[in-house]
Design a protein around this motif. Structure first.
Motif, mmCIF file in Angstrom:
data_model
loop_
_atom_site.group_PDB
_atom_site.id
_atom_site.type_symbol
_atom_site.label_atom_id
_atom_site.label_comp_id
_atom_site.label_asym_id
_atom_site.label_seq_id
_atom_site.Cartn_x
_atom_site.Cartn_y
_atom_site.Cartn_z
ATOM 1 N N MET A 104 0.843 -1.182 0.000
ATOM 2 C CA MET A 104 0.000 0.000 0.000
ATOM 3 C C MET A 104 0.887 1.243 0.000
ATOM 4 S SD MET A 104 -2.912 1.174 2.791
ATOM 5 C CE MET A 104 -4.203 0.106 2.185
ATOM 6 N N LYS A 105 0.572 2.193 -0.857
ATOM 7 C CA LYS A 105 1.330 3.436 -0.913
ATOM 8 C C LYS A 105 0.928 4.343 0.238
ATOM 9 C CE LYS A 105 2.240 3.499 -5.827
ATOM 10 N NZ LYS A 105 1.895 4.027 -7.122
ATOM 11 N N THR A 106 1.897 5.158 0.674
ATOM 12 C CA THR A 106 1.621 6.093 1.754
ATOM 13 C C THR A 106 1.605 7.527 1.243
ATOM 14 O OG1 THR A 106 3.977 6.237 2.274
ATOM 15 C CG2 THR A 106 2.675 4.636 3.525
ATOM 16 N N CYS A 107 0.724 8.334 1.835
ATOM 17 C CA CYS A 107 0.658 9.752 1.499
ATOM 18 C C CYS A 107 0.705 10.557 2.785
ATOM 19 C CB CYS A 107 -0.614 10.084 0.724
ATOM 20 S SG CYS A 107 -0.669 11.826 0.203
ATOM 21 N N LEU A 108 1.617 11.500 2.838
ATOM 22 C CA LEU A 108 1.725 12.431 3.948
ATOM 23 C C LEU A 108 0.900 13.660 3.606
ATOM 24 C CD1 LEU A 108 2.971 13.605 6.552
ATOM 25 C CD2 LEU A 108 4.997 14.193 5.184
ATOM 26 N N VAL A 109 -0.092 13.973 4.441
ATOM 27 C CA VAL A 109 -0.931 15.153 4.253
ATOM 28 C C VAL A 109 -0.441 16.218 5.223
ATOM 29 C CG1 VAL A 109 -3.262 16.102 4.371
ATOM 30 C CG2 VAL A 109 -2.908 13.762 3.550
ATOM 31 N N VAL A 110 0.033 17.345 4.673
ATOM 32 C CA VAL A 110 0.605 18.408 5.488
ATOM 33 C C VAL A 110 -0.258 19.654 5.347
ATOM 34 C CG1 VAL A 110 2.704 19.676 6.074
ATOM 35 C CG2 VAL A 110 2.877 17.466 4.893
ATOM 36 N N ASP A 111 -1.005 19.980 6.405
ATOM 37 C CA ASP A 111 -1.900 21.136 6.380
ATOM 38 C C ASP A 111 -2.197 21.527 7.819
ATOM 39 O OD1 ASP A 111 -4.340 22.850 6.040
ATOM 40 O OD2 ASP A 111 -4.115 22.196 3.953
ATOM 41 N N ASP A 112 -2.216 22.828 8.100
ATOM 42 C CA ASP A 112 -2.507 23.270 9.461
ATOM 43 C C ASP A 112 -3.997 23.196 9.793
ATOM 44 O OD1 ASP A 112 -2.699 25.386 7.576
ATOM 45 O OD2 ASP A 112 -2.610 26.886 9.155
ATOM 46 N N SER A 113 -4.841 22.938 8.825
ATOM 47 C CA SER A 113 -6.284 22.790 9.054
ATOM 48 C C SER A 113 -6.641 21.324 9.274
ATOM 49 C CB SER A 113 -7.073 23.330 7.859
ATOM 50 O OG SER A 113 -8.415 22.889 7.923
ATOM 51 N N SER A 114 -7.177 21.026 10.461
ATOM 52 C CA SER A 114 -7.584 19.641 10.740
ATOM 53 C C SER A 114 -8.730 19.215 9.822
ATOM 54 C CB SER A 114 -7.988 19.486 12.205
ATOM 55 O OG SER A 114 -9.096 20.308 12.512
ATOM 56 N N VAL A 115 -9.572 20.162 9.406
ATOM 57 C CA VAL A 115 -10.680 19.844 8.498
ATOM 58 C C VAL A 115 -10.142 19.412 7.136
ATOM 59 C CG1 VAL A 115 -12.685 20.792 7.291
ATOM 60 C CG2 VAL A 115 -12.298 21.364 9.697
ATOM 61 N N VAL A 116 -9.169 20.154 6.607
ATOM 62 C CA VAL A 116 -8.573 19.801 5.318
ATOM 63 C C VAL A 116 -7.889 18.438 5.412
ATOM 64 C CG1 VAL A 116 -6.804 20.430 3.614
ATOM 65 C CG2 VAL A 116 -8.343 22.176 4.531
ATOM 66 N N ARG A 117 -7.165 18.200 6.505
ATOM 67 C CA ARG A 117 -6.505 16.895 6.670
ATOM 68 C C ARG A 117 -7.534 15.764 6.707
ATOM 69 N NH1 ARG A 117 -3.651 19.613 10.759
ATOM 70 N NH2 ARG A 117 -4.523 18.201 12.343
ATOM 71 N N LYS A 118 -8.645 15.990 7.387
ATOM 72 C CA LYS A 118 -9.686 14.964 7.486
ATOM 73 C C LYS A 118 -10.295 14.665 6.116
ATOM 74 C CE LYS A 118 -13.898 13.906 10.062
ATOM 75 N NZ LYS A 118 -14.836 14.392 11.094
ATOM 76 N N ILE A 119 -10.586 15.708 5.341
ATOM 77 C CA ILE A 119 -11.140 15.528 3.991
ATOM 78 C C ILE A 119 -10.142 14.794 3.102
ATOM 79 C CG2 ILE A 119 -11.859 16.749 1.882
ATOM 80 C CD1 ILE A 119 -12.988 18.949 3.822
ATOM 81 N N ALA A 120 -8.885 15.229 3.148
ATOM 82 C CA ALA A 120 -7.845 14.591 2.332
ATOM 83 C C ALA A 120 -7.688 13.125 2.730
ATOM 84 C CB ALA A 120 -6.520 15.336 2.489
ATOM 85 N N ARG A 121 -7.707 12.841 4.044
ATOM 86 C CA ARG A 121 -7.584 11.451 4.516
ATOM 87 C C ARG A 121 -8.706 10.600 3.934
ATOM 88 N NH1 ARG A 121 -5.583 8.156 8.476
ATOM 89 N NH2 ARG A 121 -4.326 9.788 9.444
ATOM 90 N N ARG A 122 -9.924 11.094 3.982
ATOM 91 C CA ARG A 122 -11.068 10.334 3.477
ATOM 92 C C ARG A 122 -10.901 10.038 1.982
ATOM 93 N NH1 ARG A 122 -15.805 13.336 5.206
ATOM 94 N NH2 ARG A 122 -15.235 12.521 7.240
ATOM 95 N N ILE A 123 -10.494 11.044 1.216
ATOM 96 C CA ILE A 123 -10.299 10.866 -0.229
ATOM 97 C C ILE A 123 -9.181 9.852 -0.497
ATOM 98 C CG2 ILE A 123 -9.447 12.007 -2.329
ATOM 99 C CD1 ILE A 123 -10.955 14.549 -1.332
ATOM 100 N N LEU A 124 -8.041 10.039 0.173
ATOM 101 C CA LEU A 124 -6.867 9.197 -0.094
ATOM 102 C C LEU A 124 -7.064 7.758 0.368
ATOM 103 C CD1 LEU A 124 -4.267 11.895 0.852
ATOM 104 C CD2 LEU A 124 -4.497 10.858 -1.416
ATOM 105 N N GLU A 125 -7.708 7.570 1.515
ATOM 106 C CA GLU A 125 -7.962 6.199 1.969
ATOM 107 C C GLU A 125 -8.916 5.492 1.020
ATOM 108 O OE1 GLU A 125 -9.096 6.649 6.094
ATOM 109 O OE2 GLU A 125 -6.994 6.541 6.753
ATOM 110 N N GLY A 126 -9.814 6.247 0.406
ATOM 111 C CA GLY A 126 -10.707 5.685 -0.611
ATOM 112 C C GLY A 126 -9.966 5.281 -1.877
ATOM 113 N N MET A 127 -8.750 5.803 -2.038
ATOM 114 C CA MET A 127 -7.896 5.461 -3.187
ATOM 115 C C MET A 127 -6.834 4.449 -2.767
ATOM 116 S SD MET A 127 -7.697 9.459 -4.487
ATOM 117 C CE MET A 127 -6.073 9.334 -5.138
#
Length: 129
Positions: free
Chosen positions: A1-24
């Motif tokens: 499984m590939k890993t993606c580091l999400v770097v953002d000071d907004s916890s909301v943006v990180r949560k949205i990105a996590r949901r999208i990336l885990e779906g991929m």
């Protein structure tokens, strides 16, 4: 499984990105600023980095410059994800080693397209009926 580091000071943006990336089918690691992101990379280099520009402590541009100087730091595909849309910001990011650039707000289709462009995801061929 590939890993993606999400770097953002907004916890909301990180949560949205996590949901999208885990779906991929990505394993996701989060950091709220560039300094914490560098610590993550020192422990285990990710396959991809989804990177905000404007953050406290260390901004995305400085993180990118330091990442690319690290052993193995040339390997991750870095996609800037920011509200900074000036051509000067985009060209600075690409010149410093970013692979792609997307604007906030983003959605699954945008992230998928950019990750396909940089080779993190296979292009989905249209199926024949």
């Amino acid at each position: 499984m590939k890993t993606c580091l999400v770097v953002d000071d907004s916890s909301v943006v990180r949560k949205i990105a996590r949901r999208i990336l885990e779906g991929m089918d990505f394993s996701v690691v989060e950091a709220e600023d560039g300094a914490k992101a560098l610590e993550v990379c020192k422990r285990a280099m990710p396959d991809a980095v989804l990177l905000d520009w404007n953050m406290p402590v260390m901004d995305g541009f400085e993180f990118l410059v330091q990442l690319r100087r690290m052993p193995g730091g040339d390997a991750p595909k870095v996609v800037f994800c920011t509200t900074e849309n000036g051509i000067d910001h985009i060209s600075r990011a690409l010149h410093a080693g970013a692979n792609e650039y997307i604007m906030k707000p983003f959605d699954k289709e945008i992230v998928t397209a950019k990750f396909q462009e940089v080779g993190l995801l296979a292009l989905e061929l249209p199926s024949e009926a």
